[in-house]
Structure formats: structure tokens, C-alpha cells
Design a protein around this motif. Structure first.
Motif, mmCIF file in Angstrom:
data_model
loop_
_atom_site.group_PDB
_atom_site.id
_atom_site.type_symbol
_atom_site.label_atom_id
_atom_site.label_comp_id
_atom_site.label_asym_id
_atom_site.label_seq_id
_atom_site.Cartn_x
_atom_site.Cartn_y
_atom_site.Cartn_z
ATOM 1 N N TRP A 41 0.826 -1.212 0.000
ATOM 2 C CA TRP A 41 0.000 0.000 0.000
ATOM 3 C C TRP A 41 0.861 1.263 0.000
ATOM 4 N N CYS A 44 2.449 1.686 -3.437
ATOM 5 C CA CYS A 44 1.421 2.165 -4.374
ATOM 6 C C CYS A 44 1.173 3.658 -4.184
ATOM 7 N N LEU A 145 -3.380 0.385 -8.740
ATOM 8 C CA LEU A 145 -4.046 -0.739 -8.072
ATOM 9 C C LEU A 145 -3.776 -2.054 -8.812
ATOM 10 N N SER A 148 -0.232 -3.039 -8.137
ATOM 11 C CA SER A 148 -0.115 -3.453 -6.730
ATOM 12 C C SER A 148 -0.635 -4.869 -6.537
ATOM 13 N N ILE A 149 -1.763 -5.173 -7.153
ATOM 14 C CA ILE A 149 -2.327 -6.522 -7.052
ATOM 15 C C ILE A 149 -1.367 -7.541 -7.662
ATOM 16 N N PHE A 152 1.697 -7.782 -5.325
ATOM 17 C CA PHE A 152 1.364 -8.499 -4.108
ATOM 18 C C PHE A 152 1.263 -10.002 -4.390
ATOM 19 N N GLY A 153 0.647 -10.351 -5.523
ATOM 20 C CA GLY A 153 0.526 -11.770 -5.889
ATOM 21 C C GLY A 153 1.873 -12.423 -6.114
#
Length: 158
Positions: A41, A44, A145, A148-149, A152-153
Motif C-alpha cells: 500500500w 502504491c 491498483l 499493486s495486485i 502483491f501476488g
């Protein structure tokens, strides 16, 4: 420059600076920030802020900068021509849907799209800053976003 890497605030600033670089933008800024130890977060947020910072200056001043470059630095004319062609080419995509098209164009996190190219297109389509800025900002947030997804994955795999 060691202070940048000694604390989270420095990493935040460093991530924002990486995200200001054309081509890299937040597509590289977010994974870079996460790799440097920031939470997703925070990376981002830093990347979105850093990517957004040059946008108003590009929209308002890029045409004047190009004119100045043509007069004072004629050896860079081929670069200016290339950038103008790119802006006009990308502008054709944006023209049909105006501000929604600009938002979608900036939101697609692929090479050749993003805040810098979207800002160039907005400048060459004579879009007023007060109308182009919200579209570009929304596109940057959506792209941030998405990246970021993805980040993160991938980071959760390790």
C-alpha cells in the motif's frame, strides 16, 4: 543519498522518484518500492504521487518546451518529432472518447501508455488541465491498483 535507504520515509521518497521517470512510471515504481521493503500500500501511494507530480507540468508546458528545443537545440529535432508523432498517434485513440478515453489510456499498465504519454496526448489535443487532470489521476490510480495486485501476488509466492 544514503539517508534514502536508511528509513521508510526515504524509501517512500525514492519510490516516488523512480515513479517520476518516463517509461518506468509506476509499472516499475511499485515493484521497486516493495523490493526495497515498503508495504504494497505504501509503495502504491508513493508511486501514484510520484507518477502524478510531472503531469500538470507536461500538460501545460510541453508544447512550449518543444518549441524552445527546436529553436535552441536543433540537433534534438528528431527526438522532438518522434515524441510529437507518438503524442498524435496516441491522441487518435483518446480523441474518440475524450476524457474517458484518456482515463482508460492512462489506466492500461503497458509500455507506451501511462501518465507521461497520456499527458503528452492531452497537451497536443488542447485539453484544458482542469479537465484532463482528473482523468489522468483516475487512470494512474487504476493502474497503480492493478500493478499493486500483481506485485502483491508475485511477492506472496516468495
Amino acid at each position: 543519498m544514503q539517508w534514502l535507504t536508511e528509513n521508510p520515509a526515504g524509501e517512500f521518497c525514492f519510490t516516488a522518484m523512480v515513479s517520476m521517470i518516463p517509461v518506468a512510471e509506476l509499472r516499475l515504481g511499485i515493484p521497486f518500492g516493495v523490493a526495497r521493503g515498503l508495504p504494497v500500500w505504501a509503495a502504491c501511494l508513493a508511486a501514484v504521487l510520484g507518477n502524478m507530480l510531472p503531469v500538470p507540468f507536461i500538460v501545460v508546458y510541453i508544447r512550449r518546451i518543444f518549441q524552445w528545443m527546436r529553436r535552441r537545440l536543433p540537433w534534438l529535432n528528431s527526438l522532438v518529432d518522434k515524441l510529437e508523432r507518438k503524442a498524435h498517434l496516441k491522441g487518435q485513440t483518446v480523441t474518440k472518447y475524450k476524457y474517458l478515453g484518456l482515463l482508460i489510456f492512462v489506466a492500461i499498465p503497458l509500455p507506451g501508455t501511462g501518465a507521461w504519454t497520456g499527458s503528452l496526448a492531452a497537451a497536443f489535443l488542447d485539453m484544458p488541465l482542469r479537465k484532463a487532470l482528473p482523468s489522468i489521476f483516475a487512470g494512474i490510480v487504476i493502474a497503480g491498483l492493478a500493478i499493486s495486485i500483481l506485485t502483491f501476488g508475485v511477492a506472496s509466492l516468495f
